[in-house]
Design a protein around this motif. Structure first.
Motif, PDB file in Angstrom:
ATOM      1  N   GLY A  91      36.480 -17.464 -57.854  1.00  0.00           N
ATOM      2  CA  GLY A  91      36.144 -18.832 -57.447  1.00  0.00           C
ATOM      3  C   GLY A  91      37.161 -19.345 -56.438  1.00  0.00           C
ATOM      4  O   GLY A  91      38.348 -19.045 -56.556  1.00  0.00           O
ATOM      5  N   VAL A  92      36.688 -20.106 -55.464  1.00  0.00           N
ATOM      6  CA  VAL A  92      37.611 -20.731 -54.517  1.00  0.00           C
ATOM      7  C   VAL A  92      37.587 -22.240 -54.779  1.00  0.00           C
ATOM      8  O   VAL A  92      36.522 -22.865 -54.772  1.00  0.00           O
ATOM      9  CB  VAL A  92      37.229 -20.415 -53.055  1.00  0.00           C
ATOM     10  CG1 VAL A  92      38.123 -21.178 -52.088  1.00  0.00           C
ATOM     11  CG2 VAL A  92      37.336 -18.918 -52.787  1.00  0.00           C
ATOM     12  N   THR A 106      40.470 -26.245 -49.105  1.00  0.00           N
ATOM     13  CA  THR A 106      39.692 -25.375 -48.210  1.00  0.00           C
ATOM     14  C   THR A 106      38.273 -25.242 -48.730  1.00  0.00           C
ATOM     15  O   THR A 106      37.313 -25.182 -47.947  1.00  0.00           O
ATOM     16  CB  THR A 106      40.352 -23.983 -48.088  1.00  0.00           C
ATOM     17  OG1 THR A 106      41.711 -24.191 -47.722  1.00  0.00           O
ATOM     18  CG2 THR A 106      39.687 -23.145 -47.024  1.00  0.00           C
ATOM     19  N   ALA A 107      38.123 -25.217 -50.044  1.00  0.00           N
ATOM     20  CA  ALA A 107      36.784 -25.210 -50.639  1.00  0.00           C
ATOM     21  C   ALA A 107      36.027 -26.449 -50.180  1.00  0.00           C
ATOM     22  O   ALA A 107      34.866 -26.371 -49.761  1.00  0.00           O
ATOM     23  CB  ALA A 107      36.892 -25.184 -52.161  1.00  0.00           C
ATOM     24  N   ILE A 128      32.239 -20.445 -47.032  1.00  0.00           N
ATOM     25  CA  ILE A 128      33.117 -19.465 -47.691  1.00  0.00           C
ATOM     26  C   ILE A 128      32.281 -18.316 -48.249  1.00  0.00           C
ATOM     27  O   ILE A 128      32.610 -17.146 -48.077  1.00  0.00           O
ATOM     28  CB  ILE A 128      33.940 -20.139 -48.821  1.00  0.00           C
ATOM     29  CG1 ILE A 128      34.898 -21.161 -48.207  1.00  0.00           C
ATOM     30  CG2 ILE A 128      34.692 -19.100 -49.655  1.00  0.00           C
ATOM     31  CD1 ILE A 128      35.737 -21.935 -49.198  1.00  0.00           C
ATOM     32  N   ILE A 129      31.143 -18.682 -48.883  1.00  0.00           N
ATOM     33  CA  ILE A 129      30.294 -17.636 -49.477  1.00  0.00           C
ATOM     34  C   ILE A 129      29.613 -16.811 -48.378  1.00  0.00           C
ATOM     35  O   ILE A 129      29.449 -15.603 -48.503  1.00  0.00           O
ATOM     36  CB  ILE A 129      29.294 -18.271 -50.457  1.00  0.00           C
ATOM     37  CG1 ILE A 129      30.079 -18.812 -51.664  1.00  0.00           C
ATOM     38  CG2 ILE A 129      28.233 -17.271 -50.904  1.00  0.00           C
ATOM     39  CD1 ILE A 129      29.299 -19.618 -52.642  1.00  0.00           C
ATOM     40  N   LYS A 130      29.294 -17.491 -47.276  1.00  0.00           N
ATOM     41  CA  LYS A 130      28.697 -16.764 -46.148  1.00  0.00           C
ATOM     42  C   LYS A 130      29.668 -15.710 -45.614  1.00  0.00           C
ATOM     43  O   LYS A 130      29.302 -14.578 -45.371  1.00  0.00           O
ATOM     44  CB  LYS A 130      28.375 -17.756 -45.018  1.00  0.00           C
ATOM     45  CG  LYS A 130      26.885 -17.961 -44.818  1.00  0.00           C
ATOM     46  CD  LYS A 130      26.642 -18.546 -43.436  1.00  0.00           C
ATOM     47  CE  LYS A 130      25.699 -19.728 -43.534  1.00  0.00           C
ATOM     48  NZ  LYS A 130      25.838 -20.661 -42.437  1.00  0.00           N
ATOM     49  N   ARG A 131      30.939 -16.145 -45.454  1.00  0.00           N
ATOM     50  CA  ARG A 131      31.927 -15.211 -44.888  1.00  0.00           C
ATOM     51  C   ARG A 131      32.416 -14.208 -45.918  1.00  0.00           C
ATOM     52  O   ARG A 131      32.855 -13.123 -45.558  1.00  0.00           O
ATOM     53  CB  ARG A 131      33.132 -15.998 -44.336  1.00  0.00           C
ATOM     54  CG  ARG A 131      32.856 -16.553 -42.944  1.00  0.00           C
ATOM     55  CD  ARG A 131      33.989 -17.434 -42.463  1.00  0.00           C
ATOM     56  NE  ARG A 131      35.221 -16.696 -42.164  1.00  0.00           N
ATOM     57  CZ  ARG A 131      36.318 -17.280 -41.700  1.00  0.00           C
ATOM     58  NH1 ARG A 131      36.344 -18.573 -41.486  1.00  0.00           N
ATOM     59  NH2 ARG A 131      37.403 -16.570 -41.448  1.00  0.00           N
ATOM     60  N   PHE A 187      31.824 -18.744 -56.767  1.00  0.00           N
ATOM     61  CA  PHE A 187      31.594 -20.185 -56.716  1.00  0.00           C
ATOM     62  C   PHE A 187      32.682 -20.880 -55.911  1.00  0.00           C
ATOM     63  O   PHE A 187      33.775 -20.339 -55.722  1.00  0.00           O
ATOM     64  CB  PHE A 187      31.500 -20.796 -58.131  1.00  0.00           C
ATOM     65  CG  PHE A 187      32.758 -20.640 -58.940  1.00  0.00           C
ATOM     66  CD1 PHE A 187      33.777 -21.593 -58.880  1.00  0.00           C
ATOM     67  CD2 PHE A 187      32.932 -19.540 -59.774  1.00  0.00           C
ATOM     68  CE1 PHE A 187      34.934 -21.451 -59.620  1.00  0.00           C
ATOM     69  CE2 PHE A 187      34.105 -19.391 -60.515  1.00  0.00           C
ATOM     70  CZ  PHE A 187      35.102 -20.344 -60.446  1.00  0.00           C
ATOM     71  N   VAL A 188      32.325 -22.090 -55.440  1.00  0.00           N
ATOM     72  CA  VAL A 188      33.239 -22.870 -54.608  1.00  0.00           C
ATOM     73  C   VAL A 188      33.313 -24.263 -55.228  1.00  0.00           C
ATOM     74  O   VAL A 188      32.280 -24.892 -55.469  1.00  0.00           O
ATOM     75  CB  VAL A 188      32.696 -22.942 -53.160  1.00  0.00           C
ATOM     76  CG1 VAL A 188      33.511 -23.899 -52.317  1.00  0.00           C
ATOM     77  CG2 VAL A 188      32.680 -21.559 -52.510  1.00  0.00           C
TER      78      VAL A 188
END
Ligand code: SAH
Ligand code: F3S
Length: 431
Positions: A76-77, A81-82, A89-92, A98-99
């Motif tokens: 999880g981030v 930044t989240a 974030i999930i795309k990269r 989870f974010v």
């Protein structure tokens, strides 16, 4: 029992947010904290986004974590930044499960089992949310007194990641601190982006309580011996506040007064709301009422348009105030900030040279301050057991002190005599 690995970057508020997440998760199912990534079932990176470097590092770190984690472990981030990158974030990094934004930590149990959940609403009001109990150090408590930030310093991304400022009602704060005291904490650290703007706005309650009044209420808590806070804003340091700081024996005589720049022109471009003279005046007032206080600061060098003369103003304030601790940074252009669009961005080599000069002069000042401690008597609150039969704690004015000793010293406030000095810490004997 499931194992949780949590990495916390950035400021004290992030440290507290991590504690909140640990507390919430543990209420749902028991977790054991681990420092070994490969044995964790859940990995959380609690991020900071005030400067560019840590953000760039995040993605390489996610790659490394993904390679070394257990096959079913989740990543999880969390944090700032989240908040500002969200589903990007999930795309990269699709290995992220989870974010969860810096303003949404109370929702951790809702996102932890939801594949690719993203909770980053900066309007979310968790100012009255009753978090579970968890403290990294049983002898000290950290307590958020407000969330978000209402200022618009032109270099700073925090208002975009943490949202508008809301104060937490004082009765909830008093309850939380009283509970912490009952379980062994003699010291509290009050946290917020602008602690001395406390009371400007509450979410639902109608109360009127400013920061000085809050300090008075908190200092009435029986068994609480020490109060610290970070960060106050120079603009809200009125005389009443400084008088309370100086005269209230429970308030530790250490204060962070974030300067950012010594140049009135640059301060204006930063939208800090004070001038060089106002700033020096507030520090002089602190020193006049409380000569024993130590003052620390944050400084940014290389803000767009900073001339040699502007930088010399910063050096001049350093000379006049003689900050004991200095957190200094090269300006880093951030998304969602005005200054990122300013012309006259400063060359990196020039900023680097200014930072080196500032830090070198500060180191000399710090050495003088620390050398002068030899033979002095300080009152230290011991809160950490160290290797080789040593125990550490802080003086009232925030200096790190080591003595020889055992667990018996933990949680005690004791007088010591300084026998050896160094830049970072002092060695002492009990007196
Ligand atoms: N509200 C806090 C500041 C939070 S950000 C306070 O007033 O102390 C923490 C520190 O990071 C700031 O004080 C500033 O010195 C630094 N900082 C923020 N944005 C920055 C940027 N864009 N570049 C470099 N340093 C920055
Ligand atoms: Fe950032 Fe200024 Fe607030 S530094 S956190 S916008 S007081």
């Amino acid at each position: 029992m499931k194992k949780l690995f949590i990495e916390t970057l950035g400021c004290a508020m992030n440290v507290r947010d991590s504690e909140h997440m640990i507390a919430e998760l543990s209420q749902k199912e028991p977790y054991e904290l681990t420092e070994t990534l490969s044995e964790a079932d859940l990995i959380i990176i609690n991020t900071c986004s005030v400067r560019e470097k840590p953000v760039a590092k995040l993605f390489s770190e996610i790659g490394v974590f993904n390679k070394h984690k257990k096959p079913n472990a989740k990543i999880g981030v969390a944090g700032c930044t989240a908040s500002h990158l969200g589903k990007e974030i999930i795309k990269r990094a699709p290995s992220v499960d989870f974010v969860i934004g810096a303003r949404n930590v109370s929702k951790i149990t809702q996102v932890v089992d939801k594949k690719h959940a993203v909770e980053i609403d900066t309007d979310f009001d968790e100012s009255t949310y009753a978090f579970g109990e968890y403290r990294t150090n049983p002898f000290k408590a950290m307590v958020n007194i407000s969330i978000g930030c209402d200022k618009s310093c032109t270099f700073c991304i925090v208002p975009a990641t943490r949202g508008d400022e809301i104060s937490i009602p004082s009765d909830l704060l008093l309850q939380e601190i009283t509970k912490a005291v009952a379980t062994g904490a003699k010291e509290v650290m009050l946290l917020g982006q602008n602690v001395n703007n406390y009371g400007r706005r509450f979410g639902s309650s109608e109360e009127h309580c400013d920061f000085t009044q809050l300090l008075q209420k908190i200092s009435n808590i029986k068994g609480l011996e020490r109060i610290r806070f970070t960060s106050p804003h120079p603009l809200h340091m009125d005389d009443t506040f400084i008088e309370e700081f100086a005269s209230n024996p429970k308030i530790c005589k250490q204060i962070h007064v974030p300067l950012q720049s010594g140049s009135t022109e640059i301060l204006k471009a930063m939208k800090r709301g004070y001038t060089k003279e106002n700033f020096i005046n507030r520090c002089e007032k602190i020193r006049a009422l409380c000569p024993e206080a130590t003052i620390s600061t944050d400084i940014i060098v290389g803000f767009p348009g900073e001339s040699d003369a502007d930088f010399e103003d910063t050096m001049d304030v350093l000379e006049k105030v003689r900050f004991e601790q200095l957190f200094s940074f090269k300006y880093s252009p951030r998304p969602h900030t005005e200054a990122a669009e300013f012309d006259a961005q400063i060359d990196n080599t020039l900023s680097g040279a200014r930072l080196t000069k500032l830090q070198a002069r500060h180191t000399e000042i710090l050495d003088e301050i620390m050398d002068a401690q030899l033979g002095k008597i300080h009152t230290v609150y011991f809160d950490e057991l160290k290797a080789n039969g040593r125990v550490s704690g802080r003086t009232d004015d925030g200096k790190l002190v080591f003595v020889e000793g055992s667990e018996e010293l933990l949680g005690k406030i004791v007088n010591v005599k300084i026998v050896k000095t160094s830049r970072g810490a002092l060695d002492a004997v009990l007196v």
